[in-house]
Design an enzyme around this catalytic site. Sequence first.
Site, short mmCIF file in Angstrom:
data_model
loop_
_atom_site.label_atom_id
_atom_site.label_comp_id
_atom_site.label_asym_id
_atom_site.label_seq_id
_atom_site.Cartn_x
_atom_site.Cartn_y
_atom_site.Cartn_z
N GLU B 29 28.18 41.22 49.34
CA GLU B 29 28.91 42.22 50.09
C GLU B 29 28.07 43.47 50.26
O GLU B 29 27.53 44.00 49.27
CB GLU B 29 30.21 42.57 49.36
CG GLU B 29 31.17 41.39 49.29
CD GLU B 29 32.17 41.51 48.15
OE1 GLU B 29 32.78 40.49 47.79
OE2 GLU B 29 32.34 42.64 47.62
N GLU B 60 34.64 36.91 46.71
CA GLU B 60 33.67 36.43 45.71
C GLU B 60 33.73 34.92 45.50
O GLU B 60 32.71 34.29 45.22
CB GLU B 60 33.90 37.14 44.37
CG GLU B 60 33.31 38.54 44.30
CD GLU B 60 34.17 39.56 45.00
OE1 GLU B 60 35.33 39.21 45.35
OE2 GLU B 60 33.71 40.70 45.19
N GLN B 82 28.97 42.40 43.63
CA GLN B 82 28.78 43.85 43.65
C GLN B 82 28.90 44.49 42.27
O GLN B 82 28.20 45.45 41.97
CB GLN B 82 29.76 44.49 44.63
CG GLN B 82 29.25 45.80 45.18
CD GLN B 82 29.98 46.19 46.44
OE1 GLN B 82 31.09 46.71 46.37
NE2 GLN B 82 29.36 45.94 47.58
N ILE B 87 32.74 38.94 39.44
CA ILE B 87 32.16 37.61 39.39
C ILE B 87 33.18 36.60 38.91
O ILE B 87 33.03 35.39 39.14
CB ILE B 87 30.91 37.61 38.47
CG1 ILE B 87 29.82 36.67 39.01
CG2 ILE B 87 31.25 37.22 37.05
CD1 ILE B 87 28.54 36.75 38.21
N HIS B 129 34.48 48.00 36.75
CA HIS B 129 33.12 48.32 37.16
C HIS B 129 32.18 48.52 35.97
O HIS B 129 31.08 48.99 36.13
CB HIS B 129 33.12 49.60 38.01
CG HIS B 129 33.84 49.43 39.31
ND1 HIS B 129 35.20 49.28 39.42
CD2 HIS B 129 33.37 49.35 40.58
CE1 HIS B 129 35.54 49.13 40.69
NE2 HIS B 129 34.45 49.16 41.41
#
Lengths: 389, 326
Positions: B29, B60, B82, B87, B129
Amino acid sequence: MKTFYLPDLGEGLPEAEISEWYVKVGDVVEVDQHLVSVETAKALVEVPSPFAGKIHRCYGNSGDVVKTGAPLVEFDIGEEATAPKEKKAATVAGTLKTSEDILEEDALGINTPASTQHQRPPATPAVRALAQQLGVDLRGITGSGPRGAITLTDVTNAVGGTVATPKPATATRSDRSGKVQGVKRRMAEAMEDSHAKVVPLTVTEEADIHHWAATEDTTVRLLQAVVAALAVEPGLNAYFNGDTLQHDYQTDINIGLAMDTPHGLFAPVIKDVAHQSTAELRQTIQRYKQEVMERTIMHQDLVGATILLSNFGSICGMFGNPTVIPPMVAIVGTGRQRKSVVAYNDEMVIHRILPISITVDHRVITGGELCRFLKAFINILEQNNEEKL
Amino acid sequence: MNTITLVEAVTQALAYEMAQDESVVLLGEDIGANGGVFRATDTLQERFGKKRVLDTPLAETMIAGLTVGMAAQGLKPVAEFQFMGFIYAGFDHILSHATRLRNRTRGRLSCPAVFRAPYGGGIHAPEHHSESTEALFTHIPGIKVVIPSTPARAYGLLLAAMRDPDPVVFLEPKRIYRLVKQEVADTGEALPLSKAFILREGSDVTLISWGAQLQETLQAAESMAQEGVSCEVIDVATLKPMDTETLLNSVAKTGRCVIVHEAARHSGVGAEIAATIVEEGLLSLLAPVKRVTGYDTVMPYFQLEKDYLPSVNRITTAIREVVNYT
């Protein structure tokens, strides 16, 4: 200039009546500061300021009805177009710290060749713990385990006996011959060392102990007698170094008590006998006997003797010439108590007597010192129980 | 002088390999036109075209599936997720298929793919993140897991990953993406996978870590040197297959070991290392093997990040404990 329009105060209410102004034209306000309270069909609501700045104009007075979406307050924001609150740097990608530091390092790292010879003796943590507990130094022990590992047995052999291991005892060797190890090896080495250095002088005597009670604690009484005799001749409680000719009188009286076991001769040390009570001495002797038989005696309890006591008579024997172990200078030996015909007050009587043999290192202890010690020793032993201190 | 950051080293490696091997393609992405949210694929679409640098939809699972398919059909895809937190949507394709293709087809098909993702916390980002769940991958047979800690190793190890005939998860410690620069010559020379790197020689304690936490670990080693404790620091780099020989040789020398990872404690890769050391290096140990790790909680929001991530203090405390043990 920024205009604040009356927002939807909840559930699409169309209007609100101004109840009370909290600010006036010219006031400087902060974000979220209450500007005015308004009354809707449902409730009285405080209206917070969306901006920081100076109030330029207030639309409406107390009691006036303001429609939702109509101007409420005009602000003089000044230079700043946005709220003074710090913008948190939390973007989706986050905040990456940057710097201009340059890394001086090889991608492959440092090449240290694997050292096959590391100094530390190989032993599992459990074995190390036992070694520490028993005061054994692992260095210098050749391990008999896999890959040269030092085993529990190796450690306890170094102290002087075999310990009861969790697994069933392996069969003892039926043939008695072989290289002496452990305790026996130390005895061989110590005796040879003594023979090479010490010049022994042995004097014997008999103590008339007919006063002793039938249940007399022989060992304890002997220990206490040694202490008393050393008060007369302290030179026998000393270390002598033949090379330096240093004769060091020892302040503490630590008596090593010879104990015969199937695994060899042990001499656990009763420390500071002079300040132990009778009960404490008996307790310590019992404990040592048990620990020596169970092979759990600690290394620290086998060192530090200043004089030795060998009650070989508990097995058999009248007189002997016990061996002085340097750096000590004396050893007191006691033979088998027996009934004997003696002359007492010019009469023939049968009294229990205790034979005594004391050896000293004649390099430093004279015959006179030895005999004075012996005399004091005998006197204390022969003391009537009522006379005993 | 070609001094570049870790993220630039990633770009350099991708560019090198794409230039010399036409079967290498990138997908992910925002990697094409945008050059990646961290600029890891910056300029690559310009240089190699839209057919080799694909901007995928926000999906994903699709990225992972596409990657497996491409790899099975002769391409060498390098998929970017990303953030590691995304994932998981591709787990099924990776674990159920990428890792098993060779076995399932008895070698007729294989999956020479690289699954890259920025990973780890400490950048003040919102939820998802800051993931550090490398243990989920190291547990699965059939996949390699690589985590570089410097620009030079990022370059060399990524090249090796791309050239590996089987799937590799390549996790990039984003906290140090731009933290330091290093001279990285663009020679195309790969570093060996399954080799641990000794970063600092020492004799009293072995410190084992990977990724961004090596920063704190090296600082702790320096701090302990002031206290007279000599620490050996090892970068595991390839978590699977792991270079246990280097780790065991070091522990044989020092007798003490502290493992540092930001991932949560329970079943972290530190547990695997500790078990191996105890199993094969028991005779050398003078103290228990200690782990300094993240807590068994979700990675907190940024105000508590520094409490979660193993700090230099927590590491030095653990070092002192093992040094003073006996």
